[in-house]
Design an enzyme around this catalytic site. Structure first.
Site: not given
Length: 545
Positions: A62, A95-96, A393
């Site tokens: 993550d 987020t990545t 998530d």
């Protein structure tokens, strides 16, 4: 005669970098951070193993969890890490991609800065590109029916597929959906889905992941206060308190002087009577279970036990709020203000179970719970921590779709579609702005490109054919199949991303790139600790720190 003394404006131990050097430094810092995260995108993502200063390990893919653990020094890298946190708090997913995109946006700008193009020109072009990206995304988005369970599971599945938990994706999807559906709360037309407060994840090592479930109610890590109290109660009447059932001692230190011996007995008697009175006020409401956030004295336990009431003490405030939402009770601050409507009757069963070597209290089978506990079982703490992150998530994605029911195709398809749209638009632009504008369009291709790289397929061949595919009419949903690295129609694969996540990703990435391009000076002043004492007060430097 000596020349004039050089004027010292900045104090001597201040380092100053300015101009091109800073921009190059910022861009390379952003690229470095993006490279760390790059392998963590898509279903074939690699994991990172991080050792924190305390010696604990974190294994995750993550983006946000990785960057949280990394200690960086460069100020630009710090702001990159900050954006992944913002993304996580705002929409919980992507987020990545946000880091990779921001890094790429800066990397394509480097070329223009080398050609002596002014940063504000690049920034203006990026701003324009962002507005067009947003409108292009909205064009390709499709609405979704939130009440269809099948559709929702598909959406959550595409969010979970890139995570470690993908092996148990069906289980995880239904857990996330059930949890979010439970905490969904509507009052006067305003939807409120507060996952953080009311969907608690309890991790208990042991068992297998398939044992995990969503409880229709609440579980807390407590045992009853007195061994002879009942451990299981059907349809309990629950009273929640946030005051202690103990004798009130003086706030500050109070001294009592006793002259006669009988007075001492009288004081003890007063304490007893006080507690007895408190307990009687509670017993009047005929509860079966009393839960308080503070302590319960031995004497109070005795009175409650005689009345066949189970008591649990020192429950966390957050847990207490959750129990209140689950069984419909109200939290009471004083026993004498307890009324009938404050008693919660919504729970079906109260029981204390022993799992492993700890006791857990379950308040389950609630009629209409507005709070729930997700019980996770698994082999080790590390696995559980990762599963919890992934579930979080998934729940966020589910929440986003419930609030804004618009979807865009995943798997790099929407990026390619937007990129194609921007490239076409840049052809009719005039002036110097069109080049950075076109570069912003190309930067979007980093997402499908990274997906292809992580599968180990040939990047250039697949990307070229994908680009060609997007020039045809009606093929906006074509993207990269993250498992195999081949082209695929995302509609058929059923891979969709919530529009709100994508919008936030683009906005955050472009804003950060713009912010870092604007910086042309870094002044870092390190004030040495010993300086203050040995410097005379009249020194010219002293004032200029």
């Amino acid at each position: 005669m000596m020349g004039p003394r050089p004027v010292l404006v900045l104090s001597q131990n201040t380092k100053r970098e300015s101009g091109r050097k800073v921009q190059a430094g910022n861009i390379s810092a952003a690229k470095t951070i993006a490279d760390i995260i790059r392998t963590c995108l898509g279903p074939r993502a690699m994991m990172k193993m991080l050792l924190d200063p305390m010696g604990g390990i974190v294994m995750t893919n993550d983006g946000n969890a990785i960057l949280r653990e990394i200690q960086v020094q460069h100020p630009a890298a710090k702001s990159m890490i900050e954006i992944s946190r913002t993304q996580d708090e705002e929409v919980g997913d992507g987020t990545t991609s946000v880091i990779i995109l921001a890094g790429e946006m800066l990397a394509v700008a480097e070329h223009f800065l080398e050609q002596k193009m002014h940063p504000t020109v690049v920034i203006g072009a990026y701003r324009k590109a962002l507005d067009d990206m947003i409108s292009a995304l909205k064009k390709i988005s499709t609405p979704v029916d939130v009440n269809s369970r099948e559709n929702m599971l598909k959406i959550i599945n595409s969010a979970i597929n890139t995570k470690t938990i993908s092996r148990w994706s069906d289980l995880a999807c239904s857990i996330a959906l059930d949890a979010v559906k439970t905490v969904e709360f509507e009052e006067n037309g305003r939807k409120e889905i507060d996952i953080k407060k009311y969907a608690k994840v309890e991790k208990i090592p042991g068992g297998i992941i398939e044992d995990s479930c969503v409880l229709r109610g609440v579980m807390i890590n407590k045992d009853v206060t007195h061994p002879r109290m009942r451990r299981t109660i059907k349809n309990p009447r629950i009273v929640l308190l946030d005051c202690s059932l103990e004798y009130k001692k003086g706030e500050s230190q109070t001294d009592i002087e006793i002259t006669r011996e009988e007075d001492f007995a009288r004081i003890l008697q007063m304490e007893e009577e006080f507690i007895q009175q408190m307990c009687e006020q509670l017993i009047k409401a005929k509860p079966d279970l009393i839960i308080t956030e503070k302590g319960i004295s031995d004497l109070a336990q005795h009175f409650l036990m005689r009345a066949n009431i189970t008591a649990i003490r020192r429950v966390r405030k957050t847990d207490n709020n959750r129990i209140a939402r689950a069984c419909g009770a109200r939290i009471v601050s004083r026993p004498d203000e307890l009324r009938e409507e404050d008693v919660g009757t919504g729970a079906g069963v109260f029981e204390v179970k022993k799992i492993g070597d700890e006791y857990f209290t379950f308040i389950t089978d609630c009629k209409e719970p507005k709070a729930c506990t997700i019980l996770l079982r698994g082999a080790s703490k590390e696995i559980l921590a990762e599963v919890e992150r992934n579930l979080h998530d998934a729940m966020q994605v589910c929440r986003n779709v419930m609030i804004d029911a618009q979807l865009v195709p995943g798997g790099g398809a929407s990026e390619m579609a937007v990129s194609h749209y921007l490239t076409e638009k840049s052809k009719v632009m005039t002036g110097v702005e069109q080049w950075p504008y076109r570069a912003a369009a190309q930067a979007l291709e980093v997402i499908p490109r990274t997906l292809i790289q992580n599968c180990g397929a040939s990047t250039i061949r697949v990307l070229t054919s994908l680009r060609a595919k997007h020039t045809q009419e009606g093929s906006q949903t074509w993207g990269v199949n993250g498992e195999t690295g081949t082209l695929a129609d995302m509609k058929e694969l059923g891979i969709w991303d919530p529009l709100s996540v994508k919008l936030q990703t683009y906005k955050t990435a472009v804003e950060t790139a713009v912010l870092l391009l604007r910086i042309d000076d870094i002044v870092s002043g390190h004030k040495k600790k010993g300086d203050d004492q040995n410097k005379p007060s009249g020194a010219p430097d002293a004032a200029q720190d």
